[in-house]
Write an enzyme that holds these catalytic residues in place. Structure first.
Site, short mmCIF file in Angstrom:
data_model
loop_
_atom_site.label_atom_id
_atom_site.label_comp_id
_atom_site.label_asym_id
_atom_site.label_seq_id
_atom_site.Cartn_x
_atom_site.Cartn_y
_atom_site.Cartn_z
N GLY A 111 9.29 -16.40 -8.90
CA GLY A 111 10.46 -16.62 -8.05
C GLY A 111 11.32 -15.38 -7.92
O GLY A 111 11.09 -14.36 -8.56
N GLY A 118 13.84 -13.20 -8.80
CA GLY A 118 14.70 -12.94 -9.96
C GLY A 118 15.92 -12.12 -9.61
O GLY A 118 16.95 -12.17 -10.30
N ASP A 140 17.61 -7.74 -15.10
CA ASP A 140 19.05 -7.63 -14.89
C ASP A 140 19.47 -8.08 -13.50
O ASP A 140 20.66 -8.10 -13.18
CB ASP A 140 19.53 -6.20 -15.16
CG ASP A 140 18.87 -5.17 -14.24
OD1 ASP A 140 18.16 -5.57 -13.30
OD2 ASP A 140 19.07 -3.96 -14.49
N GLY A 141 18.49 -8.40 -12.65
CA GLY A 141 18.82 -8.88 -11.30
C GLY A 141 19.22 -7.78 -10.33
O GLY A 141 19.57 -8.06 -9.19
N ARG A 189 4.45 -16.47 0.49
CA ARG A 189 3.46 -15.63 -0.18
C ARG A 189 2.29 -16.49 -0.63
O ARG A 189 2.43 -17.73 -0.70
CB ARG A 189 4.08 -14.99 -1.44
CG ARG A 189 5.39 -14.28 -1.17
CD ARG A 189 6.32 -14.36 -2.41
NE ARG A 189 7.66 -13.83 -2.08
CZ ARG A 189 8.06 -12.60 -2.36
NH1 ARG A 189 7.25 -11.78 -2.99
NH2 ARG A 189 9.25 -12.19 -2.01
N ASP A 240 1.86 -12.75 -5.75
CA ASP A 240 3.25 -12.97 -5.32
C ASP A 240 3.69 -11.85 -4.38
O ASP A 240 4.75 -11.96 -3.76
CB ASP A 240 4.19 -13.07 -6.52
CG ASP A 240 4.05 -11.91 -7.49
OD1 ASP A 240 2.92 -11.70 -7.99
OD2 ASP A 240 5.03 -11.19 -7.72
N ASN A 241 2.91 -10.80 -4.28
CA ASN A 241 3.25 -9.69 -3.38
C ASN A 241 2.33 -9.66 -2.17
O ASN A 241 2.14 -8.61 -1.57
CB ASN A 241 3.19 -8.36 -4.13
CG ASN A 241 4.31 -8.22 -5.15
OD1 ASN A 241 5.33 -8.88 -5.03
ND2 ASN A 241 4.12 -7.38 -6.14
P1 AMP Z 1 7.83 -7.40 -8.41
O1 AMP Z 1 6.83 -6.81 -9.34
O2 AMP Z 1 8.96 -6.48 -8.04
O3 AMP Z 1 7.20 -8.00 -7.20
O4 AMP Z 1 8.55 -8.58 -9.21
C1 AMP Z 1 7.87 -9.54 -9.94
C2 AMP Z 1 8.83 -10.59 -10.43
O5 AMP Z 1 9.82 -10.01 -11.28
C3 AMP Z 1 9.60 -11.31 -9.35
O6 AMP Z 1 9.77 -12.64 -9.78
C4 AMP Z 1 10.91 -10.56 -9.31
O7 AMP Z 1 11.97 -11.34 -8.79
C5 AMP Z 1 11.14 -10.25 -10.78
N1 AMP Z 1 11.97 -9.07 -11.00
C6 AMP Z 1 11.63 -7.78 -10.78
N2 AMP Z 1 12.63 -6.95 -11.13
C7 AMP Z 1 13.65 -7.73 -11.57
C8 AMP Z 1 14.97 -7.48 -12.08
N3 AMP Z 1 15.46 -6.24 -12.20
N4 AMP Z 1 15.71 -8.55 -12.43
C9 AMP Z 1 15.24 -9.79 -12.31
N5 AMP Z 1 14.02 -10.10 -11.86
C10 AMP Z 1 13.22 -9.09 -11.49
MG MG Z 2 7.40 -9.05 -5.67
#
Ligand code: AMP
Ligand code: MG
Length: 515
Positions: A115, A117, A150-151, A208, A282-283
Site C-alpha cells: 500500500g 506508505g 518515514d512517509g 497495479r 506493485d510497480n
Molecule cells: P517502492 O519500492 O518505492 O515502490 O515502495 C515499496 C513500498 O514501500 C510501498 O508500499 C511504499 O509506499 C513504501 N515506502 C517506500 N518508501 C517509503 C517511506 N519513506 N515511507 C513509508 N513508506 C515507504
Molecule cells: Mg512502488
C-alpha cells in the site's frame, strides 16, 4: 486472508488541523473538480487520509503543458493556496484523499500488504482527452501502510522521477506524468540529511498488478470482481473493438489487454535502453504506463547484464531480464484473476496460460519492429534478413562497449554517406564494415531514423549533476536538462554536452533505493 488496517488505525487522523480550500479561501479560478471514484467504488482498498503540513513550501518545478491538459491554472497553482493543493494540505470540496492498498511480489517474495506508505491519491480529474486521470502525491507523510518508513521523500529522488518520467513521455513511452515538485522545508533523513519534497503525479490510474493481488488475497470474490470491473471501465478496455467489456469474456480480455500493454511497454524500454530497476509487481501498472521511478537509469554502453540499483544484488532486474520479469509478473496477475476466469480452476488456468502465451510473440513483434525502425529499414522487411542483422549488431555493440543512443544517431549519418563517426566507435573494423555494407544494401532511411532515435536522454551523469545542484538550491542545471530531454529527437546547437555519454571518470553508475 489479508485485512485492511484495523478500524481504529483507519479512523486515526493526524492530530494537527487540516486546512481545506475553504479555509484558505482560494480564488474561484483555482477550484479543482476532483472526483473520489476509487474511494467510492473500492472503499476496501482506500484508507481516507491527509497529507502532512509542510513548514516552508516552495515550488521547484511545475509542468505547465500538463497543467493545461488537466484544465488547471498554472498561475493559481503557483500561489501559496495552489501549493497547498500540490502538497495535499488543502483538499477541494468533494475530494477524499486516500492511501491505496495493494500487495506485491518484491524481488520474488510475496508481501500481502504494502500500500501507499508515503503517498496519497487526491482524486481523479478529467483530462482534455475526456478520460480520467489520478492526481497523486508522493512524499506526503506517513500513512497506515508506512510500516517502518518515514512517509517522506527527498528533493533529489522526486526530481529524478520528474525528469525521467517527462523524458519518457517525450520519447513516446507510456508513463505516469509529473505535474510538480514542491519542496516542503522539512529535512528528511537518508544517508545524510536531505531537503524534503512532495511530487504531484498524474496517471491514467494507479491500479497495479499488486492491486489485484491484494484483492485476491483478501478472499473477497466480490471485491476482486468490482476491482476488475472498475479497471475495465476506467481504461476503456471495452471501448474499442475487441475490448474487455465488449468481449465474450471480459475478465480474460482484461488480462489480455494488460499482457498486450506490458509487452509493448517493455519492448519500448528495451529499445531506448531504459532500466526500471525495481520491477516488483506493485510497480507494474495494468494500464501499461511506466510507474515508480526509483533506482532507474539509461544504458550508456549496451550490455544486457547492466544493473544500476544497489539493492538488486542478484541482478533480478538487470536490463536484459526485463521482458522475462514482465512475463513473470503477468503470471502473478493471472493467478490473482483466476476466480474470475472460470469456476473450474483447471479451466481458469488453461485460459490464463493461453493468453499469457501471447506475451512473447507480442513482445518479439514490438521489439523487432522497433529495431527495424531504429535501423531505418522498411516495415515489410523479411525477418529472416532483419533478425540476423540486428543480432549481429547487438553483439558488436556489446563487444566494443558502444553507447547505444549516440550510435543510432551516427548511424543515420552513415546512411547519409559518412560512416566515419560510426566506424570510430568499434574495435573490430572489418566486422563493422561488413555489417554496414549489408545494412546499406537494404536502403536505410536516415530521416526516418532521426524520428525514432533520440539525441537526448536523461543520461545518468547529467541527472546526478542536476539533482545535486537542485538539492543545493541551484535549479539551473535541472532546467537545462529538462529542456534537452523533453524534445529528445530535435538536435539543437548548444546542447552538445547532453548528447554524449558520461566522461570516463564518472565511474560505474549506481542509483540508491533510499528514495
Ligand atoms: P517502492 O519500492 O518505492 O515502490 O515502495 C515499496 C513500498 O514501500 C510501498 O508500499 C511504499 O509506499 C513504501 N515506502 C517506500 N518508501 C517509503 C517511506 N519513506 N515511507 C513509508 N513508506 C515507504
Ligand atoms: Mg512502488
Amino acid at each position: 486472508m489479508v485485512a485492511l488496517p484495523s478500524s481504529d488505525v483507519v479512523r486515526r487522523r493526524p492530530t494537527r488541523s487540516v486546512r481545506t480550500l475553504d479555509d484558505v479561501s482560494l480564488a474561484p479560478s483555482a477550484t479543482v473538480d476532483l472526483d473520489n471514484r476509487f474511494a467510492r467504488e473500492l472503499p476496501e482498498m482506500a484508507v481516507p487520509w491527509r497529507a502532512e503540513e509542510a513548514p516552508d513550501p516552495r515550488l521547484l518545478v511545475l509542468n505547465e503543458p500538463l497543467t493545461a491538459e488537466l484544465g488547471l491554472d498554472a498561475a493559481t497553482l503557483r500561489t501559496p493556496e495552489g501549493l497547498c493543493l500540490l502538497l495535499g494540505t488543502a483538499v477541494p470540496a468533494g475530494a477524499t484523499p486516500v492511501a491505496q492498498a495493494y500487495a506485491g511480489h518484491q524481488f520474488g517474495g510475496f508481501v500481502p500488504r504494502l500500500g501507499d506508505g508515503r503517498a496519497l491519491l487526491l482524486g481523479e480529474l478529467v483530462h482534455a482527452d475526456g478520460r480520467l486521470r489520478d492526481l497523486h502525491l508522493k512524499g506526503s507523510g506517513r500513512t497506515p501502510f508506512a510500516r517502518g518508513g518515514d512517509g517522506l521523500a527527498a528533493v533529489g529522488p522526486m526530481l529524478r522521477e520528474y525528469v525521467v518520467s517527462e523524458a519518457m513521455h517525450a520519447l513516446g513511452i507510456p508513463t505516469t506524468r509529473s505535474l510538480a515538485v514542491v519542496a516542503t522545508g522539512r529535512p528528511v533523513r537518508r544517508e545524510t540529511l536531505q531537503p524534503g519534497a512532495v511530487l504531484a503525479r498524474v496517471a491514467s490510474s494507479h491500479l497495479r498488478v499488486g492491486s489485484f493481488q491484494y484483492a485476491r488475497a483478501t478472499g473477497d470474490a466480490d471485491l476482486l470482481r468490482r476491482l476488475a470491473d472498475s479497471a475495465i471501465d476506467r481504461h476503456g478496455f471495452g471501448s474499442d473493438d475487441g475490448g474487455a467489456a465488449g468481449a465474450d469474456h471480459p475478465y480474460l480480455a482484461l488480462f489480455g489487454s494488460v499482457v498486450a500493454a506490458q509487452a509493448s511497454l517493455v519492448a519500448r524500454w528495451m529499445l531506448v535502453g531504459f532500466v526500471h530497476g525495481v520491477m516488483n509487481t506493485d510497480n507494474m501498472t495494468i494500464s501499461g504506463e511506466t510507474i515508480d521511478y526509483g533506482p532507474c537509469a539509461f544504458l550508456d554502453a549496451f550490455d544486457p547484464a547492466t544493473v544500476y540499483s544497489s539493492i538488486d544484488t542478484g541482478g533480478r532486474y538487470a536490463y536484459g531480464n526485463q521482458p522475462i520479469v514482465a512475463e513473470w509478473n503477468l503470471a502473478r496477475l493471472a493467478e490473482a484473476l483466476l476466480p474470475l476466469l472460470a469456476e473450474d480452476e483447471e479451466r481458469a488456468i488453461a485460459l490464463a496460460v493461453e493468453v499469457l502465451g501471447t506475451f512473447r510473440p507480442q513482445y518479439d513483434a514490438a521489439w523487432s519492429a522497433g529495431m527495424r525502425a531504429k535501423l531505418g529499414l522498411p516495415d515489410g522487411l523479411d525477418p529472416a534478413v532483419a533478425l540476423p542483422l540486428i543480432e549481429e549488431l547487438l553483439a558488436l555493440l556489446q563487444q566494443s562497449h558502444v553507447d547505444g543512443t549516440s550510435f543510432y544517431r551516427d548511424l543515420a549519418t552513415a546512411a547519409r554517406g559518412d560512416a566515419e563517426p560510426v566506424r570510430n566507435r568499434f574495435l573490430d573494423l572489418p566486422a563493422i564494415d561488413g555489417w554496414l555494407a549489408r545494412w546499406r544494401a537494404l536502403g536505410p532511411d536516415a530521416a526516418a531514423m532521426d524520428r525514432v532515435n533520440p539525441v537526448y536522454i536523461p543520461r545518468n551523469h547529467l541527472v546526478e549533476e542536476a539533482l545535486t545542484a537542485a538539492t543545493a538550491g541551484d535549479l539551473a542545471p535541472l532546467g537545462g536538462l529538462l529542456d534537452a530531454v523533453t524534445s529528445p529527437f530535435d538536435e539543437r546547437p548548444g546542447l552538445e554536452r547532453y548528447a554524449v555519454p558520461a566522461p570516463e571518470d564518472f565511474g560505474k553508475y549506481r542509483t540508491f533505493c533510499g528514495t
